[in-house]
Design a protein around this motif. Sequence first.
Motif, PDB file in Angstrom:
ATOM      1  N   ASN A   1      -0.149  -3.645   4.902  1.00  0.00           N
ATOM      2  CA  ASN A   1      -1.580  -3.113   5.185  1.00  0.00           C
ATOM      3  C   ASN A   1      -0.857  -1.671   5.284  1.00  0.00           C
ATOM      4  N   ASP A   2      -0.465  -0.647   4.462  1.00  0.00           N
ATOM      5  CA  ASP A   2       0.006   0.521   4.946  1.00  0.00           C
ATOM      6  C   ASP A   2      -0.381   1.575   4.001  1.00  0.00           C
ATOM      7  N   ILE A   3      -1.346   2.079   4.463  1.00  0.00           N
ATOM      8  CA  ILE A   3      -1.843   2.803   3.599  1.00  0.00           C
ATOM      9  C   ILE A   3      -1.148   4.075   2.945  1.00  0.00           C
ATOM     10  N   ASP A   4      -0.944   4.408   3.737  1.00  0.00           N
ATOM     11  CA  ASP A   4       0.265   5.293   3.078  1.00  0.00           C
ATOM     12  C   ASP A   4       1.519   5.099   1.733  1.00  0.00           C
ATOM     13  N   ALA A   5       2.063   4.132   1.737  1.00  0.00           N
ATOM     14  CA  ALA A   5       2.882   3.141   0.927  1.00  0.00           C
ATOM     15  C   ALA A   5       2.114   2.586  -0.078  1.00  0.00           C
ATOM     16  N   LEU A   6       1.120   1.666   0.670  1.00  0.00           N
ATOM     17  CA  LEU A   6       0.393   1.731  -1.025  1.00  0.00           C
ATOM     18  C   LEU A   6      -0.365   2.984  -1.944  1.00  0.00           C
ATOM     19  N   VAL A   7      -0.764   3.265  -1.418  1.00  0.00           N
ATOM     20  CA  VAL A   7      -1.288   5.173  -2.103  1.00  0.00           C
ATOM     21  C   VAL A   7       0.409   6.244  -3.088  1.00  0.00           C
ATOM     22  N   ALA A   8       1.079   5.562  -1.586  1.00  0.00           N
ATOM     23  CA  ALA A   8       2.851   6.297  -2.837  1.00  0.00           C
ATOM     24  C   ALA A   8       2.792   5.718  -4.182  1.00  0.00           C
ATOM     25  N   ALA A   9       3.190   4.056  -3.915  1.00  0.00           N
ATOM     26  CA  ALA A   9       2.989   3.745  -5.128  1.00  0.00           C
ATOM     27  C   ALA A   9       2.515   3.282  -6.336  1.00  0.00           C
ATOM     28  N   LEU A  10       0.868   3.253  -5.882  1.00  0.00           N
ATOM     29  CA  LEU A  10      -0.289   3.002  -6.725  1.00  0.00           C
ATOM     30  C   LEU A  10      -0.080   4.287  -7.584  1.00  0.00           C
ATOM     31  N   GLU A  11       0.748   5.834  -6.898  1.00  0.00           N
ATOM     32  CA  GLU A  11       0.222   7.118  -7.903  1.00  0.00           C
ATOM     33  C   GLU A  11       0.984   7.029  -8.679  1.00  0.00           C
ATOM     34  N   ARG A  12       2.664   6.165  -8.272  1.00  0.00           N
ATOM     35  CA  ARG A  12       3.437   6.275  -9.518  1.00  0.00           C
ATOM     36  C   ARG A  12       3.240   5.146 -10.240  1.00  0.00           C
TER      37      ARG A  12
END
Length: 282
Positions: free
Chosen positions: A209-220
Amino acid sequence: MNNTELKAKAIQIRMDLLRMIHGAKTGHTGGSLSNTDILTALYYRIMNIDPARPKWEDRDRFIASKGHSVESLWCILADLGFFSKEELATFSQFGTRLIGHPNNKVPGIEMNTGALGHGLAISVGMALAAKRDGKAYRVFCLMGDGEQAEGSVWEAAMAGAHYGLDNLVGFVDRNRLQISGSTEEVMGLDPLDEKWAAFGWNVVSLDGNDIDALVAALERVPAAIGKPTLIMANTVKGKGISFAENIPHWHHHVPSDEELARALTELKEAAERLARLEGQVR
């Protein structure tokens, strides 16, 4: 969208899906609220898609294996313009395309899903086809944690690793609740991340539920060449509504008029706090 805009969008989608479920008097509320942030990050930031060309050959693919939590997906597809937002008012009504599970008669839906345990196998096939056809598109598959009790999930997991499908990303919406109660009481899953790693997947565990964490992981992604990625998205069932969070009853509870009003007030207040915070940061 930047991350603040994604967070605001997720709040809007939660409001839309609650209104839709309330109007239809049916739906899977808790799981749709828990997966909203995952879908928002995917559709508004990560996936390469074009609503004007839903069958574009090089589009990224998304499979909602936990198809019963389709409400957030319907609201996002409508918001992006795959179909009219007015059609949301027909959700689960007689003759509608917007039934209680993904329906591939609707633009933006790849496969009919909802029979748990099948979505990952479909996704493996799509990702393997991309590899063999020399295509760059990626495949994203959202599973429920209760779904992990299905043996077909693990057959597909084994195949994904065997074929080195680093263009495949699986999510487990790990809210730890299913229709009959706690996942660990119904069918113990822990240590679930270790199980996926043992099957040859690159596992990333984060707050789903943390957008920052999701985006960071998916961009890698792909973070490990030659390996599919499994994102263990630790979420809260009913996320965003204080009186629905972690309550099994909200699996398919339809909010009353009073509950809808309370929920929308909480979400509006969350949007206002986000806007104030953004103003302070700027």
